[in-house]
Design a protein around this motif. Structure first.
Motif, short mmCIF file in Angstrom:
data_model
loop_
_atom_site.label_atom_id
_atom_site.label_comp_id
_atom_site.label_asym_id
_atom_site.label_seq_id
_atom_site.Cartn_x
_atom_site.Cartn_y
_atom_site.Cartn_z
N LEU A 82 0.86 -1.23 0.16
CA LEU A 82 -0.13 -0.14 -0.06
C LEU A 82 0.77 1.22 0.09
CD1 LEU A 82 -2.78 -1.13 2.66
CD2 LEU A 82 -3.11 -0.74 0.07
N ARG A 83 1.90 1.25 0.66
CA ARG A 83 2.63 2.48 0.79
C ARG A 83 3.49 2.39 -0.64
NH1 ARG A 83 3.66 4.62 5.98
NH2 ARG A 83 5.61 5.33 5.29
N LYS A 84 3.89 1.50 -1.06
CA LYS A 84 4.58 1.60 -2.38
C LYS A 84 3.76 2.32 -3.36
CE LYS A 84 7.15 -1.55 -5.29
NZ LYS A 84 6.43 -2.80 -5.78
N GLU A 85 2.44 1.97 -3.17
CA GLU A 85 1.65 2.52 -4.27
C GLU A 85 1.25 4.02 -4.02
OE1 GLU A 85 0.10 1.13 -7.07
OE2 GLU A 85 1.43 -0.30 -6.84
N ARG A 86 1.73 4.43 -2.88
CA ARG A 86 1.18 5.64 -2.15
C ARG A 86 -0.23 6.04 -2.15
NH1 ARG A 86 4.55 10.34 -2.52
NH2 ARG A 86 2.76 11.41 -3.40
N SER A 87 -0.68 4.92 -1.63
CA SER A 87 -2.21 4.65 -1.12
C SER A 87 -2.46 5.73 -0.21
CB SER A 87 -2.45 3.10 -0.76
OG SER A 87 -1.99 2.37 -1.60
N VAL A 88 -3.78 6.27 -0.22
CA VAL A 88 -4.53 7.10 0.72
C VAL A 88 -5.88 6.22 0.86
CG1 VAL A 88 -5.93 9.08 0.98
CG2 VAL A 88 -3.52 9.22 0.10
N LEU A 89 -5.89 5.66 1.90
CA LEU A 89 -7.14 4.60 2.36
C LEU A 89 -8.46 5.35 2.66
CD1 LEU A 89 -5.58 2.12 4.66
CD2 LEU A 89 -5.97 1.90 2.17
N VAL A 90 -9.57 4.99 1.85
CA VAL A 90 -10.73 5.63 2.38
C VAL A 90 -11.64 4.77 3.17
CG1 VAL A 90 -13.01 6.75 1.39
CG2 VAL A 90 -10.63 7.09 0.18
N PRO A 91 -11.65 4.93 4.52
CA PRO A 91 -12.52 4.02 5.18
C PRO A 91 -13.88 4.05 5.06
CG PRO A 91 -12.00 6.11 6.32
CD PRO A 91 -11.43 6.30 5.10
N HIS A 92 -14.57 2.97 4.92
CA HIS A 92 -16.20 2.64 4.74
C HIS A 92 -16.41 1.79 6.14
CE1 HIS A 92 -15.50 -0.93 2.82
NE2 HIS A 92 -14.97 -0.22 1.54
N GLY A 93 -17.76 1.47 6.26
CA GLY A 93 -18.49 0.67 7.52
C GLY A 93 -17.69 -0.92 7.52
N SER A 94 -17.74 -1.29 6.20
CA SER A 94 -17.25 -2.62 6.08
C SER A 94 -15.68 -2.78 6.37
CB SER A 94 -17.69 -3.41 4.75
OG SER A 94 -18.99 -3.14 4.49
N PHE A 95 -14.86 -1.79 5.71
CA PHE A 95 -13.34 -1.77 5.96
C PHE A 95 -13.11 -1.86 7.51
CE2 PHE A 95 -9.73 0.35 3.67
CZ PHE A 95 -8.94 -0.64 4.21
N VAL A 96 -13.52 -0.97 8.30
CA VAL A 96 -13.41 -0.72 9.53
C VAL A 96 -13.87 -1.89 10.57
CG1 VAL A 96 -13.99 0.76 11.43
CG2 VAL A 96 -13.52 2.01 9.37
N GLU A 97 -15.28 -2.30 10.18
CA GLU A 97 -15.71 -3.37 10.94
C GLU A 97 -14.84 -4.89 10.53
OE1 GLU A 97 -18.63 -3.24 12.75
OE2 GLU A 97 -18.18 -5.28 13.35
N TYR A 98 -14.54 -5.04 9.36
CA TYR A 98 -14.08 -6.28 9.20
C TYR A 98 -12.50 -6.41 9.59
CZ TYR A 98 -17.96 -6.94 5.77
OH TYR A 98 -19.20 -7.04 5.03
#
Ligand code: AMP
Length: 355
Positions: A82-98
């Motif tokens: 994720l860091r190599k791709e210079r990712s910015v994560l966008v949280p959503h309900g399932s992401f945080v829950e899972y």
């Protein structure tokens, strides 16, 4: 700084060093990837085991690349990708829950918005402390069954997807009910539900000013909940209980709604209070959030829940809503997030929208 949209046809891709918008392939991901593309970002879908096939049916919303992990809980072991791709994560309900709120907050990858908010949302008591201290009207809370003086809903902590809630029309109806775990007893508010999609921009210098930025109202929905929405067709609550049928509040879909225009000042006031208090408590909530409540016949909006990130109901408005159309054309919540990130990067203010 007002809202300036890139025309879809003319979107110049951001420079090669610009971030990739990444999220878990679930919940509102179609809209998030679509909106990110509209603003010229590269996109990355995080999938457990294998990418969902349904993206093939939606070419405008299919992420450019996938990161496939054995299970979502394994994601912390893949942050180097994720860091190599210079990712910015966008949280959503399932992401945080899972992944789990704690694990999400500790991911060593930039997150859109202030990740500290997750700790306040995921704990019903802390959430109440925040909203009540902001002066937001909420359903009454009872400490003990003996104190109940009207209809109530008993909610277990962490009840997944609205299962296991208990409804009682009065104290009498609570007799014989023994809770099986930590719970809250809340006034059951009678009225109509609205799920209000806000976006707080710390960068805006015009619009509905709140703190240093401004608050936008981009849409509203109502959730379809099984089985409560249709259960009444089978008979009264008492009859159903005798037959062993219990109400559940499992979200199965969403429908668009609007609110009487004269009620808009009330909900803007609530949204503004929530933002102002968030700044005092934990440095502020940035980006999308949803205020979930019930409008009573006295026209008082009582907030039973807040989601501090994008909610799935926003996908109804991928091409705009009756509210967002009055902010800018073609403005989905997914696109709004991408736009805020782009504006922040261009203004050298990324730290204000990322954590
Ligand atoms: P929650 O888990 O708090 O989001 O609640 C799930 C669902 O239960 C909501 O979408 C509402 O349909 C219903 N609900 C929650 N709290 C209340 C309340 N205090 N009064 C009436 N309905 C409620």
């Amino acid at each position: 700084m007002g809202i300036e949209l890139s025309s879809e046809a003319r979107v110049a891709p951001l420079q090669s060093g610009s971030p990739t918008i990444a999220t878990l392939c679930s919940h509102s991901s179609l809209q998030l990837f679509h909106g990110a593309r509209q603003e010229g970002f590269r996109t990355l879908g995080i999938a457990a085991r294998e990418p969902p096939r349904f993206y093939d049916a939606f070419p405008l919303a299919k992420p450019d690349r996938f990161l496939t992990v054995p299970s979502i809980q394994d994601l912390p072991n893949h942050v180097d990708v994720l860091r190599k791709e210079r990712s910015v994560l966008v949280p959503h309900g399932s992401f945080v829950e899972y992944l789990g709120p704690e694990a999400f907050m500790q991911l060593d990858v930039p997150v859109f918005g202030n990740r500290a908010v997750i700790g306040w949302e995921s704990d019903r008591r802390k959430e109440r402390e925040w909203l009540e201290s902001a002066g937001v009207p909420m359903p009454k809370r009872y400490e003990r069954f003996e104190d109940v003086d009207g209809p109530v809903i008993v909610k277990y902590y962490g009840a997944k997807g609205g299962r296991g809630f208990f409804l009682a029309k009065d104290r009498e109806a609570l007799k014989g009910f023994t809770p099986t775990g930590p719970h809250v007893i809340q006034e059951y508010v009678i009225g109509t539900r609205y799920y209000i999609h806000f976006f707080y921009s710390p960068l805006n210098t015009d619009g509905f000013r709140v703190a240093t930025g401004s608050l936008e109202l981009l849409g509203m929905d109502r959730r379809d909940e099984a089985n409560i929405d249709e259960l009444y067709k089978l008979g009264s609550a008492e009859e159903l209980r005798r037959s062993g049928l219990r109400p559940t509040f499992v979200v199965t879909g969403n429908v668009p709604v609007i609110l009487r225009e004269s009620l808009l000042p009330q909900v803007f006031d609530i949204g503004a209070r929530i933002i102002e208090r968030s700044i005092e408590l934990f440095g502020g909530m940035v980006g999308p959030f949803c205020v979930e409540g019930i409008m009573t016949e006295e026209l008082e909006f009582k907030v039973f829940e807040i989601s501090t990130r994008i909610v799935a109901g926003t996908t109804l408005f991928i091409r705009g809503s009756p509210y967002s159309d009055l902010v800018a054309p073609d403005l989905s919540m997914g696109r709004r997030i991408a736009l805020e990130l782009k504006r922040a990067l261009r203004a050298g203010r990324a730290r204000e929208v990322l954590s």
